[in-house]
Design a protein around this motif. Structure first.
Motif, PDB file in Angstrom:
ATOM      1  N   TRP A   1       0.804  -1.189   0.030  1.00  0.00           N
ATOM      2  CA  TRP A   1       0.198  -0.083   0.149  1.00  0.00           C
ATOM      3  C   TRP A   1       0.889   1.262   0.066  1.00  0.00           C
ATOM      4  CZ3 TRP A   1      -3.918   1.772  -1.872  1.00  0.00           C
ATOM      5  CH2 TRP A   1      -4.722   2.782  -1.286  1.00  0.00           C
ATOM      6  N   HIS A   2       2.160   1.238   0.643  1.00  0.00           N
ATOM      7  CA  HIS A   2       2.919   2.596   0.672  1.00  0.00           C
ATOM      8  C   HIS A   2       3.431   2.524  -0.581  1.00  0.00           C
ATOM      9  CE1 HIS A   2       2.990   3.272   4.972  1.00  0.00           C
ATOM     10  NE2 HIS A   2       3.487   2.353   5.311  1.00  0.00           N
ATOM     11  N   ALA A   3       3.732   1.524  -1.410  1.00  0.00           N
ATOM     12  CA  ALA A   3       4.228   1.446  -2.644  1.00  0.00           C
ATOM     13  C   ALA A   3       3.245   2.027  -3.601  1.00  0.00           C
ATOM     14  CB  ALA A   3       4.882   0.322  -3.211  1.00  0.00           C
ATOM     15  N   LEU A   4       2.106   1.724  -3.805  1.00  0.00           N
ATOM     16  CA  LEU A   4       0.991   2.087  -4.525  1.00  0.00           C
ATOM     17  C   LEU A   4       0.734   3.354  -4.441  1.00  0.00           C
ATOM     18  CD1 LEU A   4      -2.016  -0.454  -4.463  1.00  0.00           C
ATOM     19  CD2 LEU A   4      -0.937   0.455  -6.678  1.00  0.00           C
ATOM     20  N   ARG A   5       0.766   3.758  -3.130  1.00  0.00           N
ATOM     21  CA  ARG A   5       0.405   5.339  -2.839  1.00  0.00           C
ATOM     22  C   ARG A   5       1.491   6.112  -3.448  1.00  0.00           C
ATOM     23  NH1 ARG A   5      -1.199   5.258   2.596  1.00  0.00           N
ATOM     24  NH2 ARG A   5      -3.397   5.439   2.214  1.00  0.00           N
ATOM     25  N   LEU A   6       2.650   6.057  -3.164  1.00  0.00           N
ATOM     26  CA  LEU A   6       3.940   6.683  -3.602  1.00  0.00           C
ATOM     27  C   LEU A   6       4.032   6.574  -5.181  1.00  0.00           C
ATOM     28  CD1 LEU A   6       6.577   5.400  -1.312  1.00  0.00           C
ATOM     29  CD2 LEU A   6       5.758   7.643  -1.164  1.00  0.00           C
ATOM     30  N   ALA A   7       3.632   5.444  -6.003  1.00  0.00           N
ATOM     31  CA  ALA A   7       3.337   5.353  -7.375  1.00  0.00           C
ATOM     32  C   ALA A   7       2.252   6.410  -7.700  1.00  0.00           C
ATOM     33  CB  ALA A   7       3.313   4.149  -7.919  1.00  0.00           C
ATOM     34  N   SER A   8       1.438   6.358  -7.060  1.00  0.00           N
ATOM     35  CA  SER A   8       0.210   7.290  -7.565  1.00  0.00           C
ATOM     36  C   SER A   8       0.570   8.666  -7.480  1.00  0.00           C
ATOM     37  CB  SER A   8      -0.868   6.966  -6.890  1.00  0.00           C
ATOM     38  OG  SER A   8      -0.895   7.437  -5.222  1.00  0.00           O
ATOM     39  N   ILE A   9       1.466   9.314  -6.517  1.00  0.00           N
ATOM     40  CA  ILE A   9       1.744  10.584  -6.413  1.00  0.00           C
ATOM     41  C   ILE A   9       2.681  10.986  -7.749  1.00  0.00           C
ATOM     42  CG2 ILE A   9       3.189  12.295  -5.146  1.00  0.00           C
ATOM     43  CD1 ILE A   9       2.684  10.471  -2.681  1.00  0.00           C
ATOM     44  N   GLY A  10       3.531  10.002  -8.245  1.00  0.00           N
ATOM     45  CA  GLY A  10       4.226  10.341  -9.491  1.00  0.00           C
ATOM     46  C   GLY A  10       5.334  11.410  -9.536  1.00  0.00           C
ATOM     47  N   LEU A  11       5.909  11.596  -8.175  1.00  0.00           N
ATOM     48  CA  LEU A  11       6.939  12.742  -8.077  1.00  0.00           C
ATOM     49  C   LEU A  11       8.169  11.894  -7.534  1.00  0.00           C
ATOM     50  CD1 LEU A  11       4.600  15.274  -6.486  1.00  0.00           C
ATOM     51  CD2 LEU A  11       5.535  15.433  -8.773  1.00  0.00           C
ATOM     52  N   PRO A  12       9.508  12.539  -7.680  1.00  0.00           N
ATOM     53  CA  PRO A  12      10.355  11.945  -7.186  1.00  0.00           C
ATOM     54  C   PRO A  12      10.449  11.847  -5.637  1.00  0.00           C
ATOM     55  CG  PRO A  12      11.005  13.446  -8.739  1.00  0.00           C
ATOM     56  CD  PRO A  12       9.444  13.506  -8.491  1.00  0.00           C
ATOM     57  N   PHE A  13      11.134  11.109  -5.069  1.00  0.00           N
ATOM     58  CA  PHE A  13      11.112  10.812  -3.716  1.00  0.00           C
ATOM     59  C   PHE A  13      12.133  10.219  -2.931  1.00  0.00           C
ATOM     60  CE2 PHE A  13       8.651   7.228  -5.223  1.00  0.00           C
ATOM     61  CZ  PHE A  13       9.200   6.075  -4.194  1.00  0.00           C
ATOM     62  N   GLU A  14      12.448  10.187  -1.751  1.00  0.00           N
ATOM     63  CA  GLU A  14      13.431   9.372  -1.149  1.00  0.00           C
ATOM     64  C   GLU A  14      12.985   8.810   0.442  1.00  0.00           C
ATOM     65  OE1 GLU A  14      16.804  11.792   0.077  1.00  0.00           O
ATOM     66  OE2 GLU A  14      17.010  12.788  -2.296  1.00  0.00           O
ATOM     67  N   VAL A  15      13.436   7.429   0.339  1.00  0.00           N
ATOM     68  CA  VAL A  15      12.814   6.532   1.622  1.00  0.00           C
ATOM     69  C   VAL A  15      13.841   6.718   2.604  1.00  0.00           C
ATOM     70  CG1 VAL A  15      11.942   4.370   2.375  1.00  0.00           C
ATOM     71  CG2 VAL A  15      11.443   5.051  -0.033  1.00  0.00           C
ATOM     72  N   GLY A  16      13.297   7.405   3.867  1.00  0.00           N
ATOM     73  CA  GLY A  16      14.208   7.473   4.706  1.00  0.00           C
ATOM     74  C   GLY A  16      13.998   6.417   5.833  1.00  0.00           C
ATOM     75  N   GLY A  17      12.933   5.476   5.536  1.00  0.00           N
ATOM     76  CA  GLY A  17      12.549   4.367   6.472  1.00  0.00           C
ATOM     77  C   GLY A  17      11.342   3.851   6.334  1.00  0.00           C
ATOM     78  N   PRO A  18      11.014   2.573   6.656  1.00  0.00           N
ATOM     79  CA  PRO A  18      11.933   1.498   6.944  1.00  0.00           C
ATOM     80  C   PRO A  18      12.585   0.947   5.864  1.00  0.00           C
ATOM     81  CG  PRO A  18       9.615   0.664   6.821  1.00  0.00           C
ATOM     82  CD  PRO A  18       9.385   1.919   6.464  1.00  0.00           C
ATOM     83  N   PRO A  19      13.690   0.200   6.454  1.00  0.00           N
ATOM     84  CA  PRO A  19      14.362  -0.472   5.118  1.00  0.00           C
ATOM     85  C   PRO A  19      13.584  -1.704   4.561  1.00  0.00           C
ATOM     86  CG  PRO A  19      14.976  -1.279   7.447  1.00  0.00           C
ATOM     87  CD  PRO A  19      14.202  -0.075   7.517  1.00  0.00           C
ATOM     88  N   GLU A  20      12.622  -1.947   5.044  1.00  0.00           N
ATOM     89  CA  GLU A  20      11.902  -3.060   4.407  1.00  0.00           C
ATOM     90  C   GLU A  20      11.055  -2.534   3.270  1.00  0.00           C
ATOM     91  OE1 GLU A  20      12.152  -4.536   8.471  1.00  0.00           O
ATOM     92  OE2 GLU A  20      11.765  -2.513   7.675  1.00  0.00           O
ATOM     93  N   LEU A  21      10.595  -1.255   3.419  1.00  0.00           N
ATOM     94  CA  LEU A  21      10.004  -0.250   2.116  1.00  0.00           C
ATOM     95  C   LEU A  21      10.962  -0.290   1.067  1.00  0.00           C
ATOM     96  CD1 LEU A  21       7.780   1.061   0.983  1.00  0.00           C
ATOM     97  CD2 LEU A  21       8.318   3.105   2.242  1.00  0.00           C
ATOM     98  N   ALA A  22      12.261   0.217   1.566  1.00  0.00           N
ATOM     99  CA  ALA A  22      13.420   0.499   0.350  1.00  0.00           C
ATOM    100  C   ALA A  22      13.421  -0.883  -0.207  1.00  0.00           C
ATOM    101  CB  ALA A  22      14.533   0.940   1.056  1.00  0.00           C
ATOM    102  N   ALA A  23      13.553  -1.755   0.326  1.00  0.00           N
ATOM    103  CA  ALA A  23      14.068  -3.276  -0.325  1.00  0.00           C
ATOM    104  C   ALA A  23      12.699  -3.636  -1.187  1.00  0.00           C
ATOM    105  CB  ALA A  23      14.109  -4.225   0.732  1.00  0.00           C
ATOM    106  N   HIS A  24      11.559  -3.414  -0.826  1.00  0.00           N
ATOM    107  CA  HIS A  24      10.279  -3.636  -1.400  1.00  0.00           C
ATOM    108  C   HIS A  24      10.338  -3.070  -2.680  1.00  0.00           C
ATOM    109  CE1 HIS A  24       5.958  -4.857  -2.335  1.00  0.00           C
ATOM    110  NE2 HIS A  24       5.971  -3.468  -2.365  1.00  0.00           N
TER     111      HIS A  24
END
Length: 335
Positions: A282-305
């Motif tokens: 769900w985090h990934a879907l929401r970030l993709a729907s924004i369609g803007l550059p971003f950086e993940v500060g955490g958690p590491p599981e989200l970055a890996a996903h």
């Protein structure tokens, strides 16, 4: 025009006319119904006694008009109106959104119960040809008939049998709840002698048994809170810390509203989003729907996903020269 001698049929015809949003002169209503003006006035009084707020305006430009009242009276729908309402309710039920709850499902059940077979076929045909928006953030679709049957057993305090992951279940339904992007059924499982929460998109072949369900108190007394606790236990969730390279107002505009959690402006035209716990998907879907550059500060599981998902998409679109190279790409971990 022939005189409508049946008072009940005449009242229904009068009500159908008045539900058209316009001012109806008494003479025109009398002509449409084939009765006298005195009979029209008498029928208007009967409608008022039944709870329909009919306003009368005097004068040459006066007439009768159905207005909003303190209570909701029954409505008469034309064929095309009934089909449109049913399709709208089925679409909303299959893809739960905020504000659509068990009351909407009950309304759908009542409407489908009285729809003639020819209209129900139109509803089924049009619904099956409707395609959801590709960027819809709803969860897995729910069969509207499953939703209607289940909601009816809840409302009627009736036991329910269904298949769940190819296993037969016999329950006493307590409530239907939307949590996140899915419908859930909270029920007391008679075979396991305990409360269970079922994802409705995984329920098949529901059938009311006709047996009366026992009224039981939900542990803690709060149905929504109980389902929320159970669903949180079903899949791992994570809070997210993301810096988006755009002003907060642009993020809100892309999402059609503020995201859950906190969104604060940062220096350099960026913003920071602290998202509440949710699944990685769900985090990934929401970030993709924004369609803007971003950086993940955490958690590491989200970055890996996100890395594994990006690799999967890249392999899928690499072209014929790279066919077969995706074999070593790991699929995203299921939530």
């Amino acid at each position: 025009m022939a005189v409508m001698s049946d008072a009940r049929a005449r009242l229904l015809s009068l009500l159908s006319l008045l539900q058209t949003p316009r001012l109806w002169p008494g003479s025109e209503l009398a002509q449409r119904l084939g009765v006298s003006g005195r009979t029209v006035r008498r029928d208007i009084d009967r409608l008022r006694e039944l709870g329909y707020p009919v306003r009368a305006e005097q004068g040459g430009l006066g007439g009768y008009q159905l207005t909003a009242g303190a209570a909701m009276p029954p409505l008469l729908l034309e064929d095309d109106e009934a089909v449109a309402v049913a399709i709208g309710l089925r679409t909303a039920a299959a893809q739960p959104v905020a504000g659509v709850d068990e009351a909407a499902v009950r309304a759908l059940g009542k409407l489908l119960q009285v729809l003639p077979a020819r209209l129900r076929r139109r509803v089924d045909t049009l619904s099956s040809s409707t395609v959801a928006h590709p960027f819809s953030l709803a969860g897995e679709p729910v069969d509207p008939d499953t939703l209607v049957v289940t909601a009816a057993t809840v409302a009627n305090h009736e036991r329910l049998r269904f298949r769940y992951r190819d296993e037969g279940r016999h329950v006493e339904p307590r409530a239907l709840v939307t949590a996140g992007r899915r419908w859930y059924l909270l029920a007391f499982d008679l075979d396991r002698d305990d409360w269970r929460t079922f994802r409705l998109d995984r329920v098949t072949n529901p059938a009311a048994t006709g047996a009366r369900a026992v009224t039981r108190d939900v542990p803690g007394g709060d149905v929504a809170a109980f389902v929320a606790r159970r669903t949180m236990q079903m899949a791992p969730t994570y809070a997210a810390d993301v810096v988006i390279h755009a002003p907060a107002a642009q993020v809100v505009d892309r999402l059609g509203g503020p995201p859950p959690g906190t969104l604060t402006e940062q220096p350099g035209g960026t913003c920071r989003w602290l998202a509440p716990p949710d699944t990685l998907e769900w985090h990934a879907l929401r970030l993709a729907s924004i369609g803007l550059p971003f950086e993940v500060g955490g958690p590491p599981e989200l970055a890996a996903h996100l890395r594994s998902t990006a690799a999967l998409f890249q392999a899928a679109t690499a072209g014929p020269d790279h066919q077969g190279r995706h074999d070593g790409v790991a699929a995203p971990d299921p939530a």
